[in-house]
Design a protein around this motif. Structure first.
Motif, PDB file in Angstrom:
ATOM      1  N   THR A  57      -9.888  14.593  -7.411  1.00  0.00           N
ATOM      2  CA  THR A  57      -9.268  13.464  -8.108  1.00  0.00           C
ATOM      3  C   THR A  57      -7.799  13.741  -8.386  1.00  0.00           C
ATOM      4  OG1 THR A  57     -11.400  12.986  -9.159  1.00  0.00           O
ATOM      5  CG2 THR A  57      -9.453  11.949 -10.106  1.00  0.00           C
ATOM      6  N   ARG A  58      -7.511  14.950  -8.837  1.00  0.00           N
ATOM      7  CA  ARG A  58      -6.110  15.306  -9.088  1.00  0.00           C
ATOM      8  C   ARG A  58      -5.292  15.238  -7.802  1.00  0.00           C
ATOM      9  NH1 ARG A  58      -6.870  19.899 -11.330  1.00  0.00           N
ATOM     10  NH2 ARG A  58      -6.729  21.137  -9.428  1.00  0.00           N
ATOM     11  N   GLU A  59      -5.852  15.705  -6.705  1.00  0.00           N
ATOM     12  CA  GLU A  59      -5.142  15.673  -5.431  1.00  0.00           C
ATOM     13  C   GLU A  59      -4.886  14.240  -4.977  1.00  0.00           C
ATOM     14  OE1 GLU A  59      -3.023  16.735  -2.284  1.00  0.00           O
ATOM     15  OE2 GLU A  59      -3.721  18.072  -3.875  1.00  0.00           O
ATOM     16  N   SER A  60      -5.821  13.322  -5.264  1.00  0.00           N
ATOM     17  CA  SER A  60      -5.608  11.923  -4.882  1.00  0.00           C
ATOM     18  C   SER A  60      -4.442  11.319  -5.657  1.00  0.00           C
ATOM     19  CB  SER A  60      -6.886  11.112  -5.119  1.00  0.00           C
ATOM     20  OG  SER A  60      -7.122  10.903  -6.504  1.00  0.00           O
ATOM     21  N   GLU A 102       1.883   2.005   7.219  1.00  0.00           N
ATOM     22  CA  GLU A 102       2.108   2.894   6.090  1.00  0.00           C
ATOM     23  C   GLU A 102       0.786   3.501   5.637  1.00  0.00           C
ATOM     24  OE1 GLU A 102       4.013   0.681   3.059  1.00  0.00           O
ATOM     25  OE2 GLU A 102       5.961   0.656   4.059  1.00  0.00           O
ATOM     26  N   PRO A 103       0.802   4.778   5.306  1.00  0.00           N
ATOM     27  CA  PRO A 103      -0.447   5.410   4.859  1.00  0.00           C
ATOM     28  C   PRO A 103      -0.921   4.808   3.542  1.00  0.00           C
ATOM     29  CG  PRO A 103       1.437   6.857   4.486  1.00  0.00           C
ATOM     30  CD  PRO A 103       1.944   5.701   5.291  1.00  0.00           C
ATOM     31  N   VAL A 104      -2.212   4.637   3.448  1.00  0.00           N
ATOM     32  CA  VAL A 104      -2.814   4.089   2.236  1.00  0.00           C
ATOM     33  C   VAL A 104      -3.621   5.195   1.566  1.00  0.00           C
ATOM     34  CG1 VAL A 104      -4.383   2.376   1.278  1.00  0.00           C
ATOM     35  CG2 VAL A 104      -2.915   1.782   3.222  1.00  0.00           C
ATOM     36  N   VAL A 105      -3.237   5.524   0.361  1.00  0.00           N
ATOM     37  CA  VAL A 105      -3.923   6.565  -0.399  1.00  0.00           C
ATOM     38  C   VAL A 105      -4.435   5.940  -1.687  1.00  0.00           C
ATOM     39  CG1 VAL A 105      -3.731   8.797  -1.536  1.00  0.00           C
ATOM     40  CG2 VAL A 105      -2.450   8.357   0.569  1.00  0.00           C
ATOM     41  N   LEU A 106      -5.734   5.978  -1.879  1.00  0.00           N
ATOM     42  CA  LEU A 106      -6.340   5.422  -3.082  1.00  0.00           C
ATOM     43  C   LEU A 106      -6.600   6.536  -4.087  1.00  0.00           C
ATOM     44  CD1 LEU A 106      -8.939   2.946  -1.516  1.00  0.00           C
ATOM     45  CD2 LEU A 106      -6.649   2.438  -2.383  1.00  0.00           C
ATOM     46  N   ARG A 107      -6.238   6.267  -5.313  1.00  0.00           N
ATOM     47  CA  ARG A 107      -6.514   7.243  -6.365  1.00  0.00           C
ATOM     48  C   ARG A 107      -7.985   7.158  -6.759  1.00  0.00           C
ATOM     49  NH1 ARG A 107      -1.954   6.828 -10.952  1.00  0.00           N
ATOM     50  NH2 ARG A 107      -3.060   4.869 -11.329  1.00  0.00           N
ATOM     51  N   ALA A 166      -1.059   9.988  -3.836  1.00  0.00           N
ATOM     52  CA  ALA A 166      -0.591   8.621  -4.061  1.00  0.00           C
ATOM     53  C   ALA A 166       0.844   8.611  -4.563  1.00  0.00           C
ATOM     54  CB  ALA A 166      -1.510   7.915  -5.055  1.00  0.00           C
ATOM     55  N   GLU A 167       1.188   9.560  -5.417  1.00  0.00           N
ATOM     56  CA  GLU A 167       2.563   9.654  -5.913  1.00  0.00           C
ATOM     57  C   GLU A 167       3.516  10.028  -4.784  1.00  0.00           C
ATOM     58  OE1 GLU A 167       5.739   9.698  -8.674  1.00  0.00           O
ATOM     59  OE2 GLU A 167       3.698   8.887  -8.770  1.00  0.00           O
ATOM     60  N   ARG A 168       3.063  10.902  -3.889  1.00  0.00           N
ATOM     61  CA  ARG A 168       3.898  11.309  -2.756  1.00  0.00           C
ATOM     62  C   ARG A 168       4.176  10.122  -1.834  1.00  0.00           C
ATOM     63  NH1 ARG A 168       0.557  14.679  -0.525  1.00  0.00           N
ATOM     64  NH2 ARG A 168       1.024  16.328  -2.030  1.00  0.00           N
ATOM     65  N   VAL A 169       3.152   9.312  -1.576  1.00  0.00           N
ATOM     66  CA  VAL A 169       3.331   8.134  -0.725  1.00  0.00           C
ATOM     67  C   VAL A 169       4.257   7.127  -1.392  1.00  0.00           C
ATOM     68  CG1 VAL A 169       2.142   6.138   0.251  1.00  0.00           C
ATOM     69  CG2 VAL A 169       1.144   8.416   0.475  1.00  0.00           C
ATOM     70  N   ARG A 170       4.106   6.950  -2.700  1.00  0.00           N
ATOM     71  CA  ARG A 170       4.954   5.995  -3.423  1.00  0.00           C
ATOM     72  C   ARG A 170       6.417   6.412  -3.364  1.00  0.00           C
ATOM     73  NH1 ARG A 170       7.079   5.344  -8.434  1.00  0.00           N
ATOM     74  NH2 ARG A 170       6.312   7.373  -9.099  1.00  0.00           N
ATOM     75  N   ARG A 171       6.682   7.699  -3.479  1.00  0.00           N
ATOM     76  CA  ARG A 171       8.064   8.171  -3.415  1.00  0.00           C
ATOM     77  C   ARG A 171       8.622   8.033  -2.007  1.00  0.00           C
ATOM     78  NH1 ARG A 171       7.956  13.774  -7.014  1.00  0.00           N
ATOM     79  NH2 ARG A 171       7.635  12.770  -9.052  1.00  0.00           N
ATOM     80  N   THR A 172       7.772   8.248  -1.000  1.00  0.00           N
ATOM     81  CA  THR A 172       8.222   8.126   0.387  1.00  0.00           C
ATOM     82  C   THR A 172       8.614   6.698   0.706  1.00  0.00           C
ATOM     83  OG1 THR A 172       6.773   9.950   1.036  1.00  0.00           O
ATOM     84  CG2 THR A 172       7.582   8.516   2.789  1.00  0.00           C
ATOM     85  N   ARG A 173       7.887   5.729   0.160  1.00  0.00           N
ATOM     86  CA  ARG A 173       8.195   4.323   0.421  1.00  0.00           C
ATOM     87  C   ARG A 173       9.545   3.922  -0.145  1.00  0.00           C
ATOM     88  NH1 ARG A 173       2.268   1.758  -1.087  1.00  0.00           N
ATOM     89  NH2 ARG A 173       1.206   2.350   0.848  1.00  0.00           N
ATOM     90  N   ARG A 174      10.008   4.639  -1.160  1.00  0.00           N
ATOM     91  CA  ARG A 174      11.302   4.304  -1.750  1.00  0.00           C
ATOM     92  C   ARG A 174      12.464   4.684  -0.846  1.00  0.00           C
ATOM     93  NH1 ARG A 174      10.729   6.476  -7.992  1.00  0.00           N
ATOM     94  NH2 ARG A 174       9.166   4.984  -8.710  1.00  0.00           N
TER      95      ARG A 174
END
Length: 209
Positions: free
Chosen positions: A31-34, A109-114, A38-46
């Motif tokens: 769960t922590r890794e998810s 774009e990669p989709v990562v679900l928490r 997700a935070e890594r993908v969100r920052r990449t999209r910026r």
């Protein structure tokens, strides 16, 4: 001693503490890794990504309009040529992006679900017993957050002031709330308060008035 990220059923992400109930079927590390992914993908999209073809298109567009201006219109002023180069560069840049998207398309774009977890309010983590389980922490947190959200919703309902106007703040005029909205907000608050009272007594949180 307050509950923190060292609890076997909890983890921290950023400045927030989360509990992972056993009913989710997921481990705390997963769960922590998810959340991290997700935070890594969100920052990449910026970060804007510019393909090399867009730069080539911009340079080609600027050169093309400058050559046309020199050969066909006899323009020799460097300032005018620089302005036309910038204009042609913008057109070429935008055209290159549009053409590439039309023929190549954008990479998916990669989709990562928490994975499911429950954020623990600071006072709940501070007052919870040391031997609390993740399920207990999740339950207390959900009940506490639900009560506080219902309380805010009731407090923000428009009310009638001394001048006969409905306001939602000191000076903000609002439309009169419907009977259904008032009843729904009141019922939600009463139910949430009823559920929160034993949690407040157990943890030593302020009891609802």
């Amino acid at each position: 001693m307050a509950i923190d990220g060292s609890h076997p059923g909890c983890f921290t992400h950023g400045s927030r503490l989360y509990a992972v109930p056993t009913t989710t079927g997921h481990s705390v590390p997963d769960t922590r890794e998810s959340y991290i992914a997700a935070e890594r993908v969100r920052r990449t999209r910026r970060r804007p990504r510019i393909h090399w073809t867009a730069i080539v298109g911009g340079v080609a567009g600027g050169l093309l309009i400058d050559l046309s201006a020199v050969n066909n219109a006899g323009v020799s002023d460097w300032l005018a040529l620089a302005m036309m180069f910038a204009l042609g560069g913008l057109v070429g840049f935008a055209s290159a992006i549009g053409i590439r998207d039309a023929f190549v398309g954008r990479a998916p774009e990669p989709v990562v679900l928490r994975l499911p977890a429950v954020e623990i309010p600071g006072d709940v983590a501070r007052l919870a017993p040391d031997d609390s389980t993740a399920d207990e922490l999740a339950l207390w947190s959900l009940v506490t957050r639900r009560y506080r959200a219902a309380k805010v919703a009731v407090e923000n309902l428009p009310f009638e002031n001394d001048h006969g106007l409905f306001v939602s703040g000191p000076t903000t005029v609002a439309a009169p709330p419907s009977t259904e909205a008032l009843a729904s907000a009141e019922l939600t608050y009463i139910t949430a308060r009823h559920d929160f009272e034993p949690v407040a007594e157990l943890l030593g949180l302020p009891l609802p008035r």
